[in-house]
Design an enzyme around this catalytic site. Structure first.
Site, PDB file in Angstrom:
ATOM      1  CD  GLU A   1      -3.171  -0.962   2.091  1.00 15.50           C
ATOM      2  OE1 GLU A   1      -3.098  -0.143   3.015  1.00 15.50           O
ATOM      3  OE2 GLU A   1      -4.146  -1.720   1.931  1.00 15.50           O
TER       4      GLU A   1
ATOM      5  CD  GLU B   1      -3.953  -5.808   3.224  1.00 17.71           C
ATOM      6  OE1 GLU B   1      -4.805  -5.083   3.778  1.00 17.71           O
ATOM      7  OE2 GLU B   1      -2.730  -5.595   3.271  1.00 17.71           O
TER       8      GLU B   1
HETATM    9  O1  AHR Z   1      -5.445  -5.646   7.183  1.00 20.79           O
HETATM   10  C1  AHR Z   1      -5.329  -4.451   7.914  1.00 20.79           C
HETATM   11  C2  AHR Z   1      -4.573  -3.363   7.163  1.00 20.79           C
HETATM   12  O2  AHR Z   1      -5.340  -2.942   6.063  1.00 20.79           O
HETATM   13  C3  AHR Z   1      -3.255  -3.749   6.539  1.00 20.79           C
HETATM   14  O3  AHR Z   1      -2.197  -3.650   7.424  1.00 20.79           O
HETATM   15  C4  AHR Z   1      -3.089  -2.736   5.443  1.00 20.79           C
HETATM   16  O4  AHR Z   1      -2.320  -3.215   4.370  1.00 20.79           O
HETATM   17  C5  AHR Z   1      -4.518  -2.398   5.065  1.00 20.79           C
HETATM   18  O5  AHR Z   1      -4.724  -1.030   4.989  1.00 20.79           O
END
Ligand code: AHR
Length: 513
Positions: free
Chosen positions: A180, A299
Site C-alpha cells: 500500500e 487483502e
Molecule cells: O489488514 C489491515 C490493514 O489494512 C493492513 O495492514 C493494510 O495493508 C490495510 O490497509
C-alpha cells in the site's frame, strides 16, 4: 417458503461445461497473517496456552486454519511490513530486540520471525507469500531476506539460516514488492513514479538471483483512492516485464441504513478487478507486450472501518502495548453472505485473479477468533470460505442469472441472485455457489442442467441464513450461526431446484450418478 406456501420470486441460470472461465486457482483461498493486534501473539502463537505445541503454536487455531481450507498466507504485513526489519526476528529469541511498530502504535517483541512463521506454515500446510519492506528499506534488504529464505548454502545469510536450525531453503515463490505505498498513511509512502522505479529495480535484482520468482507490484489500496488506475498505469509502465501481478485491496462495510448496497459489495469488487485488468492490458498494449499481468487480490474482507476510525476498536495510542486488541470485528449473518458473494466474484474472475488473501486469519478482522488461555471459534464468515475452498474444484464455469433486481443507493439496480459454478471433469462433480441478496423474500432457483445431460445427484447442499441478520458466533455461543442443509433441493435429468432464503449464501455439490 412464504406463509402462502409458495416462494413469490424465481430466478434461474443454466449450467454448461462449455462456459469455462479458467481453472480454479488454489491461491484464491489465501489468507493473511500480519504482526498486528492479536493475529500472531495469542492468535497463532501462545506458548502458555493449553493447546500449544512445543513450538508455542496453538493447535486449536492450527486445526481451524486447516479446516478453513487456506492455501496460501501472506506475511508479515500489511502496514506493519513498511517499517519492519526482518533480521530482528531471527536467531536466539532472548537476544531479539523489542521495537516500536509505528503502523499500529504498539510494541513488537519479535518472538515470532521468519523461521517461526515458516515452521507454523509447514504445520498448517500452507504456502507463504512473503511481503517485502519497500517503505523504509530497499533493494539490498529485499535481496537479503530472499537470500536468507531461499539460498541453499555457502553464503553468509544461507549459512545464518542453517545455523538458526533450517538446513533446506524455504523455497518461497511469491513476493510482494511492498504494501500500500500509494497510501499517505504508509510508512515510506511514495508517488507512483518513485514506487514504480524502486519496484522495477528490486524485481530485476531479485530475478538475477532467481528468474522464476512470482512478483507482485503494489496496486491501489482501494478503488476510491484519488490515484486509482493512474497509479496502476504508472507503476506498470515501469514494471511490466519485471512483475507478474498487480495487487488489489478492498474492505467492505455496511453504511448506516443501507444494507442493500452492502449486500451488493461484490458489484464493486467486479468493477475493481475489471478496471485494474483494463488498465494493465492497456499498458501491455502500449508496450506491445504479449504478457498478461494477473491480479493478486491480497487483502479483502468485511471490515467496519467506521468503528475503527471512531476509536471504538482502536488501540489506545498512549499505551505502546504488546499485541493489543485491535479491530476484532464480530461478524454476523449479513457479513457472511457478503463474504460468500465476494468469493463468487473472485472465482468469476479466475482468468485474471489467480491469488487472493482474505485479511486476516485470526482475531484481526478474521474468520477465526481466539481468546488468550481460552477457546478458539469460527466466526460466521468462516463458513462460506471453508465450504467454497473445499468444493471449488476443476474449471470455473460462468453462469448468467436471470431473476429479480433490487435498488441500491451505491450501484443502482442489482440482481438479487449472484452465482458461479465449478466443474471437475475428472471427478465428475459440479459445485454451485449462490447468494440471494434480497432482504424480503425467498427465491425459487431453477438451474437447467442442459449442457451436462441428466447424470447428476446431489451429494451435499448448504445454506447460511438466519431470521436474525445480526446473529453472530461468540465465545459463549460459538455455533450460533452455522450452515444447514439447503431447503427445497430437488434434481431431475433436466434441472436442479433449490430455495434461497432472503439474505442467504448457499453451496451445492453434484456428483455423477
Ligand atoms: O489488514 C489491515 C490493514 O489494512 C493492513 O495492514 C493494510 O495493508 C490495510 O490497509
Amino acid at each position: 417458503m412464504t406463509t402462502q406456501g409458495e416462494p413469490l420470486l424465481s430466478a434461474s441460470f443454466r449450467l454448461d461445461p462449455a462456459f469455462t472461465v479458467a481453472p480454479v486457482s488454489r491461491r484464491t483461498f489465501g489468507s493473511f497473517v500480519e504482526h498486528m493486534g492479536r493475529c500472531v501473539y495469542t492468535g497463532i502463537y501462545e506458548p502458555g496456552h493449553p493447546t500449544a505445541d512445543t513450538d508455542g503454536f496453538r493447535q486449536d487455531v492450527l486445526a481451524l486454519t486447516r479446516e478453513l481450507g487456506v492455501s496460501v498466507v501472506r506475511y508479515p504485513g500489511g502496514n506493519f511490513v513498511s517499517g519492519y526489519r526482518w533480521e530482528d526476528g531471527i536467531g536466539p529469541v532472548a537476544e531479539r530486540p523489542v521495537r516500536r511498530d509505528l503502523a499500529w502504535h504498539c510494541l513488537e517483541t519479535n518472538e515470532v520471525g521468519i523461521d517461526e512463521f515458516m515452521r507454523w506454515a509447514g504445520k498448517a500446510g500452507v504456502e507463504v507469500i512473503y511481503a517485502l519492506n519497500l517503505g523504509t528499506r530497499g533493494i539490498q534488504e529485499a535481496l537479503d531476506v530472499h537470500e536468507y529464505l531461499n539460498h541453499p548454502d555457502r553464503t553468509r545469510l544461507a549459512e545464518l539460516r542453517r545455523s538458526n536450525g533450517t538446513d533446506k531453503p524455504y523455497g518461497v515463490r511469491m513476493f510482494c514488492l511492498g504494501n500500500e505505498l500509494d497510501g499517505p498513511w504508509q510508512t515510506g509512502h511514495k508517488t507512483a513514479h518513485e514506487y514504480g522505479r524502486l519496484a522495477a529495480e528490486t524485481a530485476n535484482a531479485l530475478r538475477s538471483a532467481d528468474p522464476d520468482l512470482e512478483l507482485v507490484a503494489v496496486g491501489s489500496s482501494n478503488s476510491s483512492m484519488t490515484t486509482f488506475a493512474a497509479w496502476e498505469a504508472e507503476v506498470l509502465e515501469q514494471t511490466y516485464e519485471a512483475v507478474d501481478y498487480i495487487s488489489a485491496h478492498a474492505y467492505y462495510e455496511p453504511v448506516e441504513g443501507d444494507i442493500a448496497s452492502f449486500l451488493a459489495s461484490s458489484v464493486d469488487m467486479d468493477h475493481f478487478v475489471e478496471r485494474v485488468v483494463a488498465t494493465a492490458d492497456s499498458v501491455g498494449a502500449r508496450l506491445k507486450s504479449t504478457k498478461r499481468i494477473m491480479v493478486s487480490f491480497d487483502e479483502w474482507n468485511v471490515w467496519r472501518q467506521a468503528d475503527f476510525q471512531s476509536g471504538i476498536t482502536a488501540a489506545d495510542p498512549s499505551e505502546w502495548a504488546v499485541a493489543p486488541r485491535v479491530i476484532e470485528d464480530r461478524y454476523d449473518v449479513t457479513d457472511a453472505v457478503v463474504v460468500g458473494s465476494l468469493l463468487i466474484s473472485l472465482l468469476r474472475h479466475s482468468d485474471r485473479v489467480t491469488a487472493a488473501c482474505q485479511a486476516q486469519l485470526v482475531n484481526v478482522i478474521a474468520p477465526i477468533r481466539s481468546e488468550p488461555g481460552g477457546p478458539a471459534w469460527r466466526q460466521t464468515i468462516f463458513h462460506p470460505f471453508a465450504i467454497t475452498s473445499r468444493l471449488a474444484r476443476g474449471q470455473v464455469l460462468r453462469v448468467e442469472p436471470h431473476g429479480p433486481l433490487y435498488d441500491t443507493a451505491r450501484f443502482g439496480e442489482v440482481p438479487m441472485v449472484d452465482a458461479v459454478a465449478t466443474y471437475d471433469a475428472e471427478a465428475g462433480e459440479v459445485s454451485v455457489f449462490v447468494v440471494n441478496r434480497g432482504q424480503d423474500q425467498p427465491i425459487s432457483l431453477t438451474v437447467p442442467l442442459g449442457g451436462f445431460g441428466g447424470t447428476f445427484e446431489v451429494a451435499e447442499s448448504w445454506t447460511l441464513a438466519d431470521p436474525d441478520l445480526s446473529a453472530a458466533n461468540t465465545e459463549d455461543e460459538p455455533d450460533r450461526v452455522v450452515p444447514v442443509e439447503a431447503s427445497g433441493v430437488t434434481i431431475t435429468d433436466e434441472e436442479l431446484r433449490l430455495e434461497l432464503p432472503p439474505v442467504s449464501w448457499s453451496a451445492i455439490r453434484l456428483v455423477t450418478r
